[in-house]
Design an enzyme around this catalytic site. Structure first.
Site, mmCIF file in Angstrom:
data_model
loop_
_atom_site.group_PDB
_atom_site.id
_atom_site.type_symbol
_atom_site.label_atom_id
_atom_site.label_comp_id
_atom_site.label_asym_id
_atom_site.label_seq_id
_atom_site.Cartn_x
_atom_site.Cartn_y
_atom_site.Cartn_z
ATOM 1 N N ASN A 34 12.074 -9.260 -3.240
ATOM 2 C CA ASN A 34 10.884 -8.319 -2.683
ATOM 3 C C ASN A 34 11.532 -8.038 -1.009
ATOM 4 O O ASN A 34 11.775 -8.619 -0.284
ATOM 5 C CB ASN A 34 9.966 -9.227 -2.302
ATOM 6 C CG ASN A 34 8.480 -8.361 -1.801
ATOM 7 O OD1 ASN A 34 8.682 -7.733 -0.635
ATOM 8 N ND2 ASN A 34 7.519 -8.791 -2.162
ATOM 9 N N THR B 10 -0.316 -10.034 1.180
ATOM 10 C CA THR B 10 -0.967 -10.207 0.225
ATOM 11 C C THR B 10 -1.397 -11.678 0.029
ATOM 12 O O THR B 10 -0.693 -12.739 0.186
ATOM 13 C CB THR B 10 -0.208 -9.889 -1.075
ATOM 14 O OG1 THR B 10 0.284 -8.634 -1.113
ATOM 15 C CG2 THR B 10 -1.224 -9.866 -2.281
ATOM 16 N N ARG C 199 2.264 0.548 5.482
ATOM 17 C CA ARG C 199 2.787 -0.102 6.830
ATOM 18 C C ARG C 199 4.286 -0.443 6.622
ATOM 19 O O ARG C 199 4.894 -0.902 7.714
ATOM 20 C CB ARG C 199 1.769 -1.205 7.163
ATOM 21 C CG ARG C 199 2.013 -2.581 6.586
ATOM 22 C CD ARG C 199 1.247 -3.534 6.993
ATOM 23 N NE ARG C 199 -0.082 -3.454 6.555
ATOM 24 C CZ ARG C 199 -0.772 -4.461 6.334
ATOM 25 N NH1 ARG C 199 -0.161 -5.697 6.547
ATOM 26 N NH2 ARG C 199 -2.045 -4.261 5.825
ATOM 27 N N GLU D 274 4.814 -3.178 -6.415
ATOM 28 C CA GLU D 274 3.534 -3.736 -6.331
ATOM 29 C C GLU D 274 2.685 -2.985 -5.863
ATOM 30 O O GLU D 274 2.917 -1.904 -4.864
ATOM 31 C CB GLU D 274 3.736 -4.710 -5.117
ATOM 32 C CG GLU D 274 4.377 -6.106 -5.619
ATOM 33 C CD GLU D 274 4.423 -7.190 -4.475
ATOM 34 O OE1 GLU D 274 3.685 -7.010 -3.713
ATOM 35 O OE2 GLU D 274 5.159 -8.233 -4.786
ATOM 36 N N HIS E 250 10.189 -6.763 3.860
ATOM 37 C CA HIS E 250 10.575 -7.134 5.068
ATOM 38 C C HIS E 250 11.664 -6.429 5.779
ATOM 39 O O HIS E 250 11.836 -6.482 7.065
ATOM 40 C CB HIS E 250 10.640 -8.704 5.431
ATOM 41 C CG HIS E 250 8.926 -9.393 5.078
ATOM 42 N ND1 HIS E 250 7.982 -8.813 5.785
ATOM 43 C CD2 HIS E 250 8.408 -10.001 4.214
ATOM 44 C CE1 HIS E 250 6.668 -9.318 5.252
ATOM 45 N NE2 HIS E 250 7.084 -10.082 4.296
ATOM 46 N N HIS F 287 5.283 -15.662 -3.969
ATOM 47 C CA HIS F 287 4.530 -15.808 -2.658
ATOM 48 C C HIS F 287 4.839 -17.107 -1.989
ATOM 49 O O HIS F 287 4.540 -18.105 -2.686
ATOM 50 C CB HIS F 287 3.154 -15.370 -2.936
ATOM 51 C CG HIS F 287 2.599 -15.069 -1.588
ATOM 52 N ND1 HIS F 287 2.283 -13.756 -1.012
ATOM 53 C CD2 HIS F 287 2.180 -15.785 -0.623
ATOM 54 C CE1 HIS F 287 1.829 -13.765 0.057
ATOM 55 N NE2 HIS F 287 1.833 -14.925 0.467
ATOM 56 N N ARG G 114 2.210 -0.055 0.036
ATOM 57 C CA ARG G 114 0.730 -0.231 0.239
ATOM 58 C C ARG G 114 0.115 1.137 0.703
ATOM 59 O O ARG G 114 0.699 1.964 0.953
ATOM 60 C CB ARG G 114 0.836 -1.057 1.631
ATOM 61 C CG ARG G 114 1.056 -2.512 1.363
ATOM 62 C CD ARG G 114 0.931 -3.143 2.760
ATOM 63 N NE ARG G 114 1.141 -4.680 2.664
ATOM 64 C CZ ARG G 114 0.007 -5.549 2.398
ATOM 65 N NH1 ARG G 114 -1.156 -4.960 2.591
ATOM 66 N NH2 ARG G 114 0.015 -6.877 2.122
ATOM 67 N N HIS H 218 6.374 -3.339 -2.340
ATOM 68 C CA HIS H 218 4.923 -3.018 -2.320
ATOM 69 C C HIS H 218 4.707 -1.788 -1.741
ATOM 70 O O HIS H 218 4.934 -1.695 -0.418
ATOM 71 C CB HIS H 218 4.286 -4.301 -1.523
ATOM 72 C CG HIS H 218 2.925 -4.369 -1.496
ATOM 73 N ND1 HIS H 218 2.354 -5.347 -1.123
ATOM 74 C CD2 HIS H 218 1.956 -3.345 -1.943
ATOM 75 C CE1 HIS H 218 0.781 -5.175 -1.369
ATOM 76 N NE2 HIS H 218 0.646 -3.899 -1.850
ATOM 77 N N GLU I 143 1.741 -12.852 -12.609
ATOM 78 C CA GLU I 143 2.570 -13.233 -11.724
ATOM 79 C C GLU I 143 1.642 -14.088 -11.090
ATOM 80 O O GLU I 143 0.523 -13.897 -10.524
ATOM 81 C CB GLU I 143 3.212 -12.152 -10.807
ATOM 82 C CG GLU I 143 3.841 -12.926 -9.583
ATOM 83 C CD GLU I 143 4.511 -11.925 -8.642
ATOM 84 O OE1 GLU I 143 4.807 -10.682 -9.052
ATOM 85 O OE2 GLU I 143 4.618 -12.585 -7.515
HETATM 86 N N1 PXP Z 1 4.582 -11.399 -4.969
HETATM 87 C C1 PXP Z 1 3.775 -10.470 -4.546
HETATM 88 C C2 PXP Z 1 2.867 -10.103 -5.338
HETATM 89 C C3 PXP Z 1 3.566 -10.434 -3.085
HETATM 90 O O1 PXP Z 1 2.508 -9.667 -2.912
HETATM 91 C C4 PXP Z 1 4.513 -10.840 -2.443
HETATM 92 C C5 PXP Z 1 4.576 -10.510 -0.976
HETATM 93 O O2 PXP Z 1 3.683 -10.766 -0.406
HETATM 94 C C6 PXP Z 1 5.531 -11.862 -2.944
HETATM 95 C C7 PXP Z 1 5.503 -11.866 -4.248
HETATM 96 C C8 PXP Z 1 6.601 -12.340 -2.074
HETATM 97 O O3 PXP Z 1 6.103 -13.076 -1.331
HETATM 98 P P1 PXP Z 1 7.190 -13.802 0.103
HETATM 99 O O4 PXP Z 1 7.456 -12.658 0.823
HETATM 100 O O5 PXP Z 1 6.199 -14.794 0.770
HETATM 101 O O6 PXP Z 1 8.366 -14.506 -0.435
#
Ligand code: PXP
Length: 244
Positions: A7, A107, A56, A76, A10, A197, A52, A50, A157
């Site tokens: 993901n 999320t 952001r 996402e 960030h 997550h 959004r 993602h 998921e």
């Molecule tokens: N899966 C989903 C659906 C998410 O929205 C996120 C990010 O919020 C993640 C996985 C990855 O989470 P993390 O950044 O905490 O590893």
């Protein structure tokens, strides 16, 4: 072996901290596309981004650029007409339907598929008709698993946030049991199961030991954070080694 979906949101967080609103004249860094190239070279099996509603983190131009990479692209998105339209335009390999709350930092909860069944089933049908696989990001509740299968999603998921937040071995074991039960039900209903997550370098092994047949682990924050110390290549390789 479970796969790693990196993901990449960030990376965008860092870029937007400096370059919010800059759309031309510069090559704002860090680039999600370049970061994704590093991650794929290190062995990541796919990229998750993602888009959004408030943009952001990732921008539309990021999704368009990431689509050019030869890797599995998971977008996402909230279940809104605008996002469904954009998914049909950008054509990710799959979308993960998530709840979206503008005030949240990330999320927070799972998608209430049961409570929003009609809307989610309609979006799922439309996306699948266009060849996009659909996943629903849900807490490990059996009703939500059943509703996802009824809505026609290919995947669920499982939201591992509560697992990641447990503070005792006992609460962790209870949370893991919920995941195992949700996993078993999902598979019996013909769904494939991803998870993500809050997973990081110290909690991922215990999770996978309990639910070893997870298809893709979508992990972002911990890998991008570690990349600050050791570089993205090494951060991805270290996570892959743990998953193995
Ligand atoms: N899966 C989903 C659906 C998410 O929205 C996120 C990010 O919020 C993640 C996985 C990855 O989470 P993390 O950044 O905490 O590893």
């Amino acid at each position: 072996m479970s796969k790693l979906g990196l993901n990449i949101d960030h990376v965008a967080t860092v870029r937007q901290a400096r370059y919010r609103g800059v759309t031309h004249g510069l090559a704002p860094e860090p680039s999600l596309y370049t970061a994704a190239q590093y991650a794929i070279k290190a062995g990541a099996h796919g990229i998750t981004v993602h888009l959004r509603e408030d943009r952001r983190h990732a921008q539309d131009s990021d999704v368009i650029a990431l689509r050019r990479l030869k890797t599995n692209l998971n977008m996402e998105m909230a279940v809104t007409p605008e996002m469904v339209r954009l998914a049909l335009k950008y054509k990710p390999d799959e979308v993960c339907l998530v709840p979206e709350n503008r005030a949240e930092v990330t999320t927070e909860g799972g998608l209430d598929v049961k409570g929003n069944f009609k809307r989610i089933a309609a979006a799922t049908t439309k996306l699948r008709e266009h060849g996009i696989a659909v996943s629903a990001f849900i807490t490990p509740d059996l009703d939500q698993v059943r509703a996802s299968a009824d809505a026609g999603t290919n995947y669920i998921e499982l939201h591992t946030g509560a697992y990641a937040n447990t503070e005792t071995a006992r609460s962790r074991a209870a949370e893991i049991k919920r995941h195992v039960n949700a996993f078993d039900l999902a598979v019996s209903l013909g769904l494939r199961v991803n998870a993500g997550h809050g997973l990081h370098y110290t909690n991922v092994k215990e999770y996978l030991r309990a639910v070893p047949e997870i298809d893709v682990l979508n992990i972002g924050h911990s890998v991008i954070s570690r990349a600050i110390y050791v570089g993205l290549d090494k951060a991805v390789r270290e996570m892959l080694a743990l998953i193995q």
